[in-house]
Write a protein that holds these residues in place. Structure first.
Motif, PDB file in Angstrom:
ATOM      1  N   THR A 172       0.979  -1.241   0.268  1.00  0.00           N
ATOM      2  CA  THR A 172      -0.424  -0.425   0.036  1.00  0.00           C
ATOM      3  C   THR A 172       0.655   0.856   0.095  1.00  0.00           C
ATOM      4  N   ASN A 173       0.683   2.357  -0.687  1.00  0.00           N
ATOM      5  CA  ASN A 173       0.537   3.205  -0.467  1.00  0.00           C
ATOM      6  C   ASN A 173       1.106   4.157   0.690  1.00  0.00           C
ATOM      7  N   ASN A 174       0.045   4.188   2.021  1.00  0.00           N
ATOM      8  CA  ASN A 174      -0.118   4.635   2.924  1.00  0.00           C
ATOM      9  C   ASN A 174      -0.605   4.270   3.978  1.00  0.00           C
ATOM     10  N   PHE A 175      -1.109   4.351   5.182  1.00  0.00           N
ATOM     11  CA  PHE A 175      -1.435   3.482   6.601  1.00  0.00           C
ATOM     12  C   PHE A 175      -3.059   3.544   6.174  1.00  0.00           C
ATOM     13  N   LEU A 176      -3.826   4.928   5.484  1.00  0.00           N
ATOM     14  CA  LEU A 176      -5.099   5.016   5.337  1.00  0.00           C
ATOM     15  C   LEU A 176      -5.519   4.153   4.470  1.00  0.00           C
ATOM     16  N   GLU A 177      -4.182   3.670   3.178  1.00  0.00           N
ATOM     17  CA  GLU A 177      -4.929   2.771   1.878  1.00  0.00           C
ATOM     18  C   GLU A 177      -5.125   1.610   3.001  1.00  0.00           C
ATOM     19  N   TYR A 178      -4.206   1.106   3.731  1.00  0.00           N
ATOM     20  CA  TYR A 178      -5.027   0.302   4.234  1.00  0.00           C
ATOM     21  C   TYR A 178      -5.084   0.171   4.569  1.00  0.00           C
ATOM     22  N   LEU A 179      -6.207   0.474   5.847  1.00  0.00           N
ATOM     23  CA  LEU A 179      -6.763   0.737   7.052  1.00  0.00           C
ATOM     24  C   LEU A 179      -8.505   0.793   5.972  1.00  0.00           C
ATOM     25  N   GLU A 180      -7.930   1.051   4.566  1.00  0.00           N
ATOM     26  CA  GLU A 180      -9.390   1.505   3.816  1.00  0.00           C
ATOM     27  C   GLU A 180      -9.673  -0.139   3.251  1.00  0.00           C
ATOM     28  N   ILE A 181      -8.086  -0.673   2.642  1.00  0.00           N
ATOM     29  CA  ILE A 181      -8.687  -1.751   2.241  1.00  0.00           C
ATOM     30  C   ILE A 181      -9.139  -2.952   3.503  1.00  0.00           C
ATOM     31  N   GLY A 182      -8.953  -2.622   4.850  1.00  0.00           N
ATOM     32  CA  GLY A 182      -9.500  -3.878   5.114  1.00  0.00           C
ATOM     33  C   GLY A 182      -9.061  -4.740   5.618  1.00  0.00           C
ATOM     34  N   ILE A 183      -7.561  -5.251   5.024  1.00  0.00           N
ATOM     35  CA  ILE A 183      -7.335  -6.788   4.812  1.00  0.00           C
ATOM     36  C   ILE A 183      -6.393  -6.741   6.424  1.00  0.00           C
ATOM     37  N   GLY A 184      -7.139  -8.209   7.483  1.00  0.00           N
ATOM     38  CA  GLY A 184      -7.310  -8.379   8.367  1.00  0.00           C
ATOM     39  C   GLY A 184      -7.795  -7.416   9.529  1.00  0.00           C
ATOM     40  N   LYS A 185      -8.692  -6.649   9.284  1.00  0.00           N
ATOM     41  CA  LYS A 185      -9.892  -5.891  10.077  1.00  0.00           C
ATOM     42  C   LYS A 185      -8.668  -4.901  10.610  1.00  0.00           C
ATOM     43  N   PRO A 186      -8.281  -4.477  10.498  1.00  0.00           N
ATOM     44  CA  PRO A 186      -7.600  -3.256  11.654  1.00  0.00           C
ATOM     45  C   PRO A 186      -8.113  -2.331  11.638  1.00  0.00           C
ATOM     46  N   HIS A 187      -7.521  -1.725  12.829  1.00  0.00           N
ATOM     47  CA  HIS A 187      -8.670  -1.307  13.970  1.00  0.00           C
ATOM     48  C   HIS A 187      -7.424  -0.600  15.191  1.00  0.00           C
ATOM     49  N   PRO A 188      -7.777   0.373  15.833  1.00  0.00           N
ATOM     50  CA  PRO A 188      -7.238   1.343  16.615  1.00  0.00           C
ATOM     51  C   PRO A 188      -7.146   0.283  18.089  1.00  0.00           C
ATOM     52  N   LEU A 189      -6.746   0.756  18.748  1.00  0.00           N
ATOM     53  CA  LEU A 189      -6.789   0.211  20.650  1.00  0.00           C
ATOM     54  C   LEU A 189      -6.297   1.318  21.075  1.00  0.00           C
ATOM     55  N   VAL A 190      -6.585   0.843  22.537  1.00  0.00           N
ATOM     56  CA  VAL A 190      -6.988   1.387  23.513  1.00  0.00           C
ATOM     57  C   VAL A 190      -5.999   1.248  24.618  1.00  0.00           C
ATOM     58  N   GLY A 191      -5.887   2.143  26.041  1.00  0.00           N
ATOM     59  CA  GLY A 191      -6.144   1.903  26.922  1.00  0.00           C
ATOM     60  C   GLY A 191      -3.833   1.519  26.933  1.00  0.00           C
ATOM     61  N   SER A 192      -3.723   0.772  27.152  1.00  0.00           N
ATOM     62  CA  SER A 192      -2.485   0.621  27.651  1.00  0.00           C
ATOM     63  C   SER A 192      -1.591   0.820  26.008  1.00  0.00           C
ATOM     64  N   LEU A 193      -2.438   0.366  25.464  1.00  0.00           N
ATOM     65  CA  LEU A 193      -2.140   0.656  23.744  1.00  0.00           C
ATOM     66  C   LEU A 193      -2.881   1.334  22.851  1.00  0.00           C
ATOM     67  N   ASP A 194      -2.964   2.444  23.464  1.00  0.00           N
ATOM     68  CA  ASP A 194      -3.716   3.518  22.652  1.00  0.00           C
ATOM     69  C   ASP A 194      -2.472   4.208  21.646  1.00  0.00           C
ATOM     70  N   ASN A 195      -3.146   4.652  20.719  1.00  0.00           N
ATOM     71  CA  ASN A 195      -2.114   4.724  19.341  1.00  0.00           C
ATOM     72  C   ASN A 195      -1.412   3.708  18.612  1.00  0.00           C
ATOM     73  N   LEU A 196      -1.959   2.838  19.537  1.00  0.00           N
ATOM     74  CA  LEU A 196      -1.569   2.372  18.306  1.00  0.00           C
ATOM     75  C   LEU A 196      -2.665   1.023  17.489  1.00  0.00           C
ATOM     76  N   TYR A 197      -2.438  -0.339  16.145  1.00  0.00           N
ATOM     77  CA  TYR A 197      -3.369  -0.378  15.676  1.00  0.00           C
ATOM     78  C   TYR A 197      -2.898  -2.235  15.865  1.00  0.00           C
ATOM     79  N   GLY A 198      -4.294  -2.769  15.621  1.00  0.00           N
ATOM     80  CA  GLY A 198      -4.314  -4.384  15.728  1.00  0.00           C
ATOM     81  C   GLY A 198      -4.621  -4.373  14.562  1.00  0.00           C
ATOM     82  N   ILE A 199      -4.110  -5.758  13.398  1.00  0.00           N
ATOM     83  CA  ILE A 199      -4.281  -6.400  12.473  1.00  0.00           C
ATOM     84  C   ILE A 199      -4.368  -7.873  12.591  1.00  0.00           C
ATOM     85  N   SER A 200      -5.493  -8.400  12.621  1.00  0.00           N
ATOM     86  CA  SER A 200      -5.976  -9.449  12.497  1.00  0.00           C
ATOM     87  C   SER A 200      -5.431 -10.578  11.953  1.00  0.00           C
ATOM     88  N   LEU A 201      -4.124 -11.204  13.086  1.00  0.00           N
ATOM     89  CA  LEU A 201      -3.772 -12.890  12.336  1.00  0.00           C
ATOM     90  C   LEU A 201      -4.368 -13.951  12.296  1.00  0.00           C
TER      91      LEU A 201
END
Length: 115
Positions: free
Chosen positions: A42-71
Motif C-alpha cells: 500500500t502507498n500509505n496507512f490510510l489506504e491499508y485501513l480502507e482496504i481493511g485486510i486483517g480488520k485493522p483497528h485502533p487500540l485503546v488503554g495501554s496500547l493507545d495510538n497503536l493498531y491491531g491487525i488480525s492474524l
C-alpha cells in the motif's frame, strides 16, 4: 509503505523465517509474512485501513495510538503509524509504520508472543 521494526530482537525474529516459525509456528509465521507484504504494497496507512485486510483497528488503554491487525482468532500484529496525529490527513500521509510485535490483548490482558 515502509516498515520499521521496534527493536533488534524483534527484527532478528521477523527477518529470519526459521526463528519466526520456531517462535510462533508455521501457520502464524505465514500469516505474519502475508500481512507484511500487504502493508508494503500500500502507498500509505490510510489506504491499508480502507482496504481493511486483517480488520485493522485502533487500540485503546495501554496500547493507545497503536493498531491491531488480525492474524488469527486471538492474535494481532501490533503496529504504530509514524505520524504526529491520527486524523485522516495524517494517516493519508503516513508512509511508514513501526511494528511493535504480536499479541493477544483480549479479556483485559495483553500477552505478547513476539515482544
Amino acid at each position: 509503505m515502509e516498515i520499521e521494526v521496534h527493536n533488534k530482537k524483534l527484527n532478528k525474529i521477523l527477518s529470519n523465517s526459521n526463528l519466526l516459525i520456531k517462535e510462533v509456528g508455521l501457520e502464524m509465521a505465514r500469516k505474519i509474512k502475508l500481512r507484511f507484504n500487504q502493508l508494503k504494497s500500500t502507498n500509505n496507512f490510510l489506504e491499508y485501513l480502507e482496504i481493511g485486510i486483517g480488520k485493522p483497528h485502533p487500540l485503546v488503554g495501554s496500547l493507545d495510538n497503536l493498531y491491531g491487525i488480525s492474524l488469527n482468532k486471538n492474535y494481532r500484529l501490533i503496529v504504530e503509524p509514524l505520524v504526529d496525529s491520527k486524523d485522516v490527513m495524517s494517516l493519508r500521509k503516513c508512509s511508514k509504520i513501526n511494528v511493535k510485535g504480536v499479541a493477544d490483548y483480549h479479556d483485559g490482558k495483553c500477552e505478547w508472543i513476539i515482544p
